[in-house]
Design a protein around this motif. Structure first.
Motif, PDB file in Angstrom:
ATOM      1  N   UNK A 200      56.422 -13.139  27.297  1.00 34.51           N
ATOM      2  CA  UNK A 200      55.082 -12.575  26.581  1.00 34.51           C
ATOM      3  C   UNK A 200      54.036 -13.568  26.365  1.00 34.51           C
ATOM      4  N   UNK A 201      52.908 -12.900  26.591  1.00 34.86           N
ATOM      5  CA  UNK A 201      51.509 -13.749  26.448  1.00 34.86           C
ATOM      6  C   UNK A 201      51.457 -14.585  25.219  1.00 34.86           C
ATOM      7  N   UNK A 202      50.828 -15.780  25.258  1.00 35.98           N
ATOM      8  CA  UNK A 202      50.710 -16.454  24.211  1.00 35.98           C
ATOM      9  C   UNK A 202      49.088 -16.712  23.737  1.00 35.98           C
ATOM     10  N   UNK A 203      48.662 -17.591  23.128  1.00 33.68           N
ATOM     11  CA  UNK A 203      47.452 -17.867  22.537  1.00 33.68           C
ATOM     12  C   UNK A 203      47.017 -19.329  22.920  1.00 33.68           C
ATOM     13  N   UNK A 204      45.604 -19.242  23.260  1.00 29.24           N
ATOM     14  CA  UNK A 204      45.114 -20.550  23.741  1.00 29.24           C
ATOM     15  C   UNK A 204      44.152 -21.057  22.457  1.00 29.24           C
ATOM     16  N   UNK A 205      44.214 -21.951  21.908  1.00 28.67           N
ATOM     17  CA  UNK A 205      43.510 -22.561  20.639  1.00 28.67           C
ATOM     18  C   UNK A 205      42.609 -23.523  21.314  1.00 28.67           C
ATOM     19  N   UNK A 206      41.252 -23.462  20.968  1.00 31.48           N
ATOM     20  CA  UNK A 206      40.164 -24.475  21.454  1.00 31.48           C
ATOM     21  C   UNK A 206      39.384 -24.892  20.188  1.00 31.48           C
ATOM     22  N   UNK A 207      39.359 -26.254  19.839  1.00 30.02           N
ATOM     23  CA  UNK A 207      38.461 -26.948  19.064  1.00 30.02           C
ATOM     24  C   UNK A 207      37.261 -27.670  19.754  1.00 30.02           C
ATOM     25  N   UNK A 208      35.912 -27.764  19.386  1.00 29.49           N
ATOM     26  CA  UNK A 208      34.963 -28.258  20.194  1.00 29.49           C
ATOM     27  C   UNK A 208      34.093 -28.477  19.204  1.00 29.49           C
ATOM     28  N   UNK A 209      32.751 -29.416  19.660  1.00 26.89           N
ATOM     29  CA  UNK A 209      31.680 -29.600  18.897  1.00 26.89           C
ATOM     30  C   UNK A 209      30.331 -29.378  19.728  1.00 26.89           C
ATOM     31  N   UNK A 210      29.594 -28.635  19.077  1.00 29.22           N
ATOM     32  CA  UNK A 210      28.263 -28.230  19.498  1.00 29.22           C
ATOM     33  C   UNK A 210      27.146 -29.120  19.039  1.00 29.22           C
ATOM     34  N   UNK A 211      26.458 -29.856  19.863  1.00 20.80           N
ATOM     35  CA  UNK A 211      25.391 -30.899  19.637  1.00 20.80           C
ATOM     36  C   UNK A 211      23.920 -30.612  19.978  1.00 20.80           C
ATOM     37  N   UNK A 212      23.116 -30.332  19.152  1.00 23.75           N
ATOM     38  CA  UNK A 212      21.639 -30.276  19.561  1.00 23.75           C
ATOM     39  C   UNK A 212      20.934 -31.822  20.162  1.00 23.75           C
ATOM     40  N   UNK A 213      21.002 -31.842  21.634  1.00 30.47           N
ATOM     41  CA  UNK A 213      20.596 -32.953  21.926  1.00 30.47           C
ATOM     42  C   UNK A 213      18.849 -32.642  22.285  1.00 30.47           C
ATOM     43  N   UNK A 214      18.347 -31.674  21.854  1.00 28.49           N
ATOM     44  CA  UNK A 214      17.316 -31.305  22.434  1.00 28.49           C
ATOM     45  C   UNK A 214      16.129 -31.701  21.354  1.00 28.49           C
ATOM     46  N   UNK A 215      14.872 -31.172  21.317  1.00 23.92           N
ATOM     47  CA  UNK A 215      13.939 -31.245  20.259  1.00 23.92           C
ATOM     48  C   UNK A 215      13.644 -30.029  19.622  1.00 23.92           C
TER      49      UNK A 215
END
Length: 340
Positions: A200-215
């Motif tokens: 049976x299919x499963x689940x991919x769980x992703x945790x991440x951080x988004x950072x604003x490196x611009x101005x």
């Protein structure tokens, strides 16, 4: 420095016109009605439809404006009035520095004159102020706010007196002209697979951080793609728009991609597409923030298929061998009969 008590301050910084801030009565005042006030951008004709103070100025420029502070109570109200720099609160929303912290960015560029304002009952006071952009100000977006605050006193559970700083603010968005560099970066990615070896299919769980490196302040919409070898079993997830990120800000995100088959190596691609924040225009659109990784899961389906093929091959060979044995025995028996 502006001292505050031992209790955390309450800050309401609105993205649009400030709602009347329920700042609460002095807790020592018994049955006194709650104190409420508001603060919004104003002008020569009073408050208009501006949601925030928004400017585009050159380094060294000076601009004058007006902020309106309203008293919604039946008694005069004296409030602290000051400007501060924007920060991100623990819930990911727009906030300002604690009252005790001195601003070093746009909050330090604002001159309000008298740091205290007294508003008569059921009245509004328009307070002029001036912003002076330093000649060496860095290009890009600078955010802060003008705060109207009141310090009250309360009794804690131990019977001691604590000071509570209650604040309401109107936002300031100031863009200093120069080279703009919008950039979102994705990092601190953690990927895991949840599933059972039952075909049976499963689940991919992703945790991440988004950072604003611009101005430039940016929002962003996350998209997640999970696929097996040669794109087999591709699944795509698109999330809600992330909170506005000021330059230097970061926010944690997560995604759950379901229906993923266990195909061995899984390619996981994260894309954060920048979106406009407020009324600003992103032209041309900046490139998205991306991150690619590979997750290995046991390919139970492939292993089961391989095992089935092996069993079938062994069974077929054994069956052929058995048939050959029977033929040989039959031929041998027939030969012996012909001799006799």
């Amino acid at each position: 420095m502006r001292p505050i008590g031992r209790l955390a301050a309450l800050v309401l910084i609105t993205a649009g016109i400030a709602l009347p801030a329920t700042a609460g009565a002095d807790d020592d005042a018994g049955e006194q009605a709650p104190l409420t006030w508001g603060i919004v951008p104003s002008g020569p004709d009073g408050p208009g439809d501006r949601a925030a103070f928004a400017y585009v100025l050159d380094p060294g420029a000076v601009i004058s404006d007006v902020v309106a502070v309203s008293n919604y109570t039946e008694q005069p109200l004296t409030l602290d009035l000051y400007a501060s720099d924007a920060v991100r609160n623990t819930q990911g929303g727009f906030d300002l520095l604690p009252a005790a912290d001195e601003p070093i960015d746009v909050g330090a560029w604002v001159d309000l004159g008298d740091p205290v304002v007294t508003i008569p009952a059921r009245s509004r006071v328009d307070v002029p102020f001036r912003i002076t952009v330093p000649a060496n100000a860095t290009p890009g977006d600078h955010a802060g706010g003008i705060v109207a605050g009141l310090t009250t006193h309360a009794t804690d559970n131990a019977g001691g007196q604590v000071a509570v700083d209650r604040r309401v603010g109107a936002r300031i968005y100031l863009r200093v002209t120069g080279t703009l560099q919008p950039q979102l970066t994705v990092d601190d990615v953690d990927v895991a697979f949840d599933g059972l070896p039952l075909g049976q299919p499963g689940t991919v769980r992703v945790e991440y951080t988004v950072r604003n490196d611009g101005n430039v302040r940016l929002a962003g919409r996350p998209t997640m793609r999970v696929a097996g070898p040669f794109g087999l079993g591709e699944r795509v997830w698109t999330g809600d728009v992330l909170p506005e990120l000021l330059p230097g800000d970061s926010v944690a995100g997560s995604a759950t991609v379901s229906g993923v088959w266990q195909l061995g190596p899984l390619d996981v691609d994260i894309v954060i597409r920048p979106e406009t924040s407020g009324t600003q225009v992103l032209d041309p659109a900046p490139p998205p923030g991306t991150f690619a990784t590979r997750l290995w899961v046991v390919p139970w389906i492939a292993l089961a298929a391989l095992a089935t093929m092996v069993v079938a091959l062994v069974w077929r060979r054994r069956r052929r061998a058995a048939r050959r044995t029977i033929v040989q025995r039959t031929e041998h028996a027939a030969g012996r009969t012909s001799v006799i």
